[in-house]
Design an enzyme around this catalytic site. Structure first.
Site, PDB file in Angstrom:
ATOM      1  N   LYS A 162       0.660  -1.365   0.057  1.00  0.00           N
ATOM      2  CA  LYS A 162       0.081  -0.185   0.051  1.00  0.00           C
ATOM      3  C   LYS A 162       0.715   1.291  -0.005  1.00  0.00           C
ATOM      4  O   LYS A 162       0.622   2.248  -0.714  1.00  0.00           O
ATOM      5  CB  LYS A 162      -1.066  -0.155   1.147  1.00  0.00           C
ATOM      6  N   GLU A 250      -9.371  -5.036  -1.085  1.00  0.00           N
ATOM      7  CA  GLU A 250      -8.764  -6.611  -1.262  1.00  0.00           C
ATOM      8  C   GLU A 250      -9.581  -7.414  -0.211  1.00  0.00           C
ATOM      9  O   GLU A 250      -9.020  -7.354   0.881  1.00  0.00           O
ATOM     10  CB  GLU A 250      -7.434  -6.450  -1.374  1.00  0.00           C
ATOM     11  N   CYS A 284      -6.129 -15.081   1.673  1.00  0.00           N
ATOM     12  CA  CYS A 284      -7.339 -14.600   0.948  1.00  0.00           C
ATOM     13  C   CYS A 284      -7.527 -15.152  -0.233  1.00  0.00           C
ATOM     14  O   CYS A 284      -8.658 -15.671  -0.620  1.00  0.00           O
ATOM     15  CB  CYS A 284      -7.388 -13.079   1.042  1.00  0.00           C
ATOM     16  N   GLU A 461      -3.955  -4.138  -6.596  1.00  0.00           N
ATOM     17  CA  GLU A 461      -2.935  -3.806  -5.895  1.00  0.00           C
ATOM     18  C   GLU A 461      -1.576  -4.198  -6.778  1.00  0.00           C
ATOM     19  O   GLU A 461      -1.750  -5.104  -7.799  1.00  0.00           O
ATOM     20  CB  GLU A 461      -2.866  -4.729  -4.466  1.00  0.00           C
TER      21      GLU A 461
END
Length: 487
Positions: A162, A250, A284, A461
């Protein structure tokens, strides 16, 4: 305590403590031992962090992309020099085996700083649009103050994923790590400032679910990037929409991994294990619904059982350990409850299914677990478990498995194992997911975009695509002749 930081927060280039905040205890998942005590950010701390970011951002944005990129690349070098120390901290923070963290966590974060630092001069270009005598041009401009909200499975990596695009685009960031893993982001902040990042541009504050709204609702915040669960994502997106903030989400998944009968079986088994058991299943994008063509199901399960039961569970700091604990007691209890649901609903337990007996009773361990004879309507096939639980479903035909794979509210990722590359491309074209793999799984180099669709989020991302989510286009029309007005 093993990992006590200098203070709870990092604001405006220095460590800051505020003991008025709620105590956050950082626990080592392998033993339950308290390794650090920090404090959640009070409203005053949140204001201080955002004010520092707002104050620092304009001067940073005025620097050339080359100058900004040079600092990020220096941070990447420092991270690589300290990879072992950062990896050990990540293992203490998360419980992930050191054999994973030394190759995956700080390494991926350093890659992000290097990649975005390197593409800054070329990646932030606009365009020239000829309009006859006149012309127009576009330029990419920063958004301002960005908020990053991290998850607990890859705390250092997420902080870097990030921070890197946000900073290289000329923004400032306030980052809140998960309260389960508060330590890594503070070290990232230290390294960025050691690399020459001006103070106020990357701030870290601790907090829980009460802290997030203070950040998301703040009028000086232009952008929110969240990695987390779907319920959290819905709350954050709704709050951000009230002020029309830019948002990247996300979120979670229940991704399909399809194994056709012509696949290299050992590779497919290995891919399924990586897509379910790496990081103790706390990823994830995991392919937790493994669809195996009926003609090879028995052999697939036979090989999978042998390899799963041979995995080494133990002390995460032991180089030989392949499976560590869950991140928290609550997460372990959640995973165990799903395993019990799988048994109760009629799935066949092939491997695991309980708590290993060779580890500390205070640790948050769960055996890597494989269920077969899983049906689409079972709870374990529909809901994200976020633990080392693999569901094996069988299928007959291509059209059938695509329809079943897509019958989910999630759309983060998916994979296909087959020797027929024509079929592989045909299938991935029809799978409803943002990130897909062919004959491999869960590889996420920073050069490629990563993100989902449907309830798994939006935005991307990494890669050049991330620059679009941390900047906006400004269009300039240039008139080269006299103005002609009808009045």
């Amino acid at each position: 305590m093993k990992a006590q930081p200098k203070a709870s927060h990092f604001i405006d280039g220095e460590y800051v403590e505020d003991t008025d905040g709620t105590v956050i205890e950082s626990l080592y998942p392998a033993t339950g031992e308290v390794i650090a005590r920090l404090h959640a950010a009070t409203p005053a701390i949140v204001e201080r962090a955002i004010a520092a970011a707002k104050r620092a951002q304009p001067e940073w944005a005025a620097m050339s992309p080359m100058a900004r990129g040079r600092i990020l690349k220096r941070a990447a070098d420092i991270m690589r020099e300290r990879n072992r120390v950062l990896s050990e901290l990540e293992t203490l923070d998360t419980g992930k085996p050191i054999q994973e963290t030394v190759v995956a966590d700080p390494t991926s974060g350093a890659d992000a700083f290097e990649f975005f630092g390197g593409i800054a001069p070329a990646g932030l270009n606009g365009s020239h649009i000829p309009l006859g005598q006149d012309f127009a041009y576009t330029k990419r401009v920063p958004l301002g103050v960005c908020v990053g909200i991290g998850a607990w499975n890859y705390p250092q990596q997420i902080a870097c994923w990030k921070a890197a695009p946000a900073l290289v685009c000329g923004n400032a960031m306030v980052f809140k790590p998960s309260e389960n893993t508060p330590l890594g982001a503070l070290k990232i902040a230290e390294i960025l400032h050691e690399a020459g990042l001006p103070k106020g541009l990357f701030n870290v504050i601790q907090g829980d679910r009460d802290t997030g709204p203070l950040l998301v609702n703040h009028p000086d915040v232009a952008k929110v990037s969240l990695t987390g669960s779907v319920p959290t994502g819905r709350r954050v997106a709704a709050a951000a929409a009230g002020n029309l903030k830019h948002v990247t989400m996300e979120l979670g998944g229940k991704s399909p991994l399809v194994v056709f009968d012509d696949a290299d079986l050992d590779s497919a088994v290995g891919g399924a294990m990586l897509g379910n058991f790496y990081s103790t299943g706390q990823v994830c994008s995991n392919g937790t619904r493994v669809f195996v063509q009926k003609t090879i199901k028995d052999e697939f399960l036979k090989r999978l059982k042998v390899r799963t039961e041979a995995m080494l569970i133990g002390d995460p700091m032991d180089e030989a350990t392949q499976v560590g604990p869950m991140v928290s007691w609550a997460q372990r209890e959640k995973v165990i409850s799903y395993i019990e649901k799988g048994k109760a609903e009629g799935a066949t337990l092939i491997a695991g299914g309980g708590i290993p007996n060779n580890v500390s009773g205070e640790g948050y361990y769960v055996q890597p677990t494989v269920f077969a004879d899983v049906t689409d309507d079972m709870t374990i096939a529909r809901e994200e478990i976020f633990g080392p639980v693999m569901c094996v479903l069988d299928f007959d035909a291509e059209d059938e498995v695509i329809a079943r794979a897509n019958a989910s509210e999630f759309g983060l990722s998916g994979g296909v194992f087959t020797a027929d590359l024509t079929r592989a491309h045909r299938v991935v074209d029809r799978l409803e997911a943002g990130t897909l793999w062919i004959n491999t799984y869960n590889l996420c180099p920073v050069e490629i975009p990563f993100g989902g669709s449907k309830q798994s989020g939006f935005g991307r991302e990494n890669s050049l695509a991330a620059l679009e989510h941390y900047s906006e286009l400004k269009t300039v029309y240039v008139g080269m002749g006299p103005v002609v007005a009808p009045y």
